[in-house]
Design a protein around this motif. Structure first.
Motif, PDB file in Angstrom:
ATOM      1  N   PRO A 127       0.816  -1.217   0.000  1.00  0.00           N
ATOM      2  CA  PRO A 127       0.000   0.000   0.000  1.00  0.00           C
ATOM      3  C   PRO A 127       0.854   1.274   0.000  1.00  0.00           C
ATOM      4  N   VAL A 128       0.376   2.292  -0.729  1.00  0.00           N
ATOM      5  CA  VAL A 128       1.064   3.584  -0.805  1.00  0.00           C
ATOM      6  C   VAL A 128       0.035   4.709  -0.740  1.00  0.00           C
ATOM      7  N   VAL A 129       0.500   5.886  -0.317  1.00  0.00           N
ATOM      8  CA  VAL A 129      -0.384   7.051  -0.217  1.00  0.00           C
ATOM      9  C   VAL A 129       0.311   8.258  -0.833  1.00  0.00           C
ATOM     10  N   GLN A 130      -0.414   8.962  -1.701  1.00  0.00           N
ATOM     11  CA  GLN A 130       0.049  10.231  -2.263  1.00  0.00           C
ATOM     12  C   GLN A 130      -0.690  11.351  -1.531  1.00  0.00           C
ATOM     13  N   ASP A 131       0.058  12.312  -0.998  1.00  0.00           N
ATOM     14  CA  ASP A 131      -0.545  13.518  -0.426  1.00  0.00           C
ATOM     15  C   ASP A 131      -0.193  14.672  -1.351  1.00  0.00           C
ATOM     16  N   CYS A 132      -1.193  15.485  -1.664  1.00  0.00           N
ATOM     17  CA  CYS A 132      -1.008  16.556  -2.635  1.00  0.00           C
ATOM     18  C   CYS A 132      -1.409  17.913  -2.053  1.00  0.00           C
ATOM     19  N   GLU A 133      -1.037  18.954  -2.771  1.00  0.00           N
ATOM     20  CA  GLU A 133      -1.381  20.313  -2.356  1.00  0.00           C
ATOM     21  C   GLU A 133      -2.881  20.452  -2.188  1.00  0.00           C
ATOM     22  N   GLY A 134      -3.281  21.306  -1.261  1.00  0.00           N
ATOM     23  CA  GLY A 134      -4.694  21.549  -1.037  1.00  0.00           C
ATOM     24  C   GLY A 134      -5.366  20.473  -0.206  1.00  0.00           C
ATOM     25  N   GLY A 135      -4.580  19.543   0.371  1.00  0.00           N
ATOM     26  CA  GLY A 135      -5.147  18.508   1.222  1.00  0.00           C
ATOM     27  C   GLY A 135      -5.693  17.303   0.491  1.00  0.00           C
ATOM     28  N   THR A 136      -5.491  17.219  -0.815  1.00  0.00           N
ATOM     29  CA  THR A 136      -5.965  16.069  -1.583  1.00  0.00           C
ATOM     30  C   THR A 136      -5.078  14.866  -1.292  1.00  0.00           C
TER      31      THR A 136
END
Length: 166
Positions: A127-136
């Motif tokens: 499992p992996v998680v991408q965190d992006c600008e704006g809280g996405t």
């Protein structure tokens, strides 16, 4: 190979690497071997740039060494104490690269060298998680249930087949 493994393999093959936005470059490796996991990140999150990438290592991974990436800060979370001996590192639960920026229009890769579990014939999910600008966030953590095609999941975890060792 069990019928469960065969069903899961068919689901994975039907989806193919293009179905997920995070995939592994090499999707088969010998069980109980050292594997160079190259996570391919196709883009950010729904138009937003990715600023953090986290890999959640299954308990069966007993050794993992992440590759530093220029422009990103590398952070690890240990699962326990390091075994005794020169060069031994504690087993890791998570590896995170943060502080960099992957624009939605670009592609990148993140690399970890790890020891695979000794379970030939199984599909092994990371499992992996991408965190992006704006809280996405895009959490690629779904592990298919027996008999369910990987294409039925919106955020399937990257997977590889554990082949018999030669």
């Amino acid at each position: 190979m069990s019928s469960r493994s065969a069903i899961l393999a068919l689901g994975l093959l039907a989806a193919g690497p293009a179905a997920a936005h995070v995939s592994l470059e090499v999707q088969q490796a010998p069980a109980n071997s050292t594997y160079r996991a190259v996570f391919r990140i196709a883009h950010g999150c729904d138009g937003a740039a990715m600023t953090r990438f986290t890999v959640r290592l299954p308990d069966s991974v007993t050794e993992a060494r992440p590759m530093p990436k220029p422009g990103w800060t590398l952070r690890t979370t240990a699962r326990g104490a390091a075994p005794e001996g020169h060069g031994n590192v504690p087993p890791l639960a998570e590896i995170t690269w943060e502080g960099g920026r992957l624009d939605d229009a670009h592609y990148d890769e993140f690399v970890i060298r790890l020891r695979l579990p000794d379970r030939p014939g199984e599909l092994f999910y990371i499992p992996v998680v991408q965190d992006c600008e704006g809280g996405t966030t895009a959490a690629w953590v779904e592990i298919p249930e027996p008999g369910v095609r990987v294409t039925q999941y919106r955020y399937p975890a990257p997977a590889l087949r554990l082949a018999p060792r030669n």
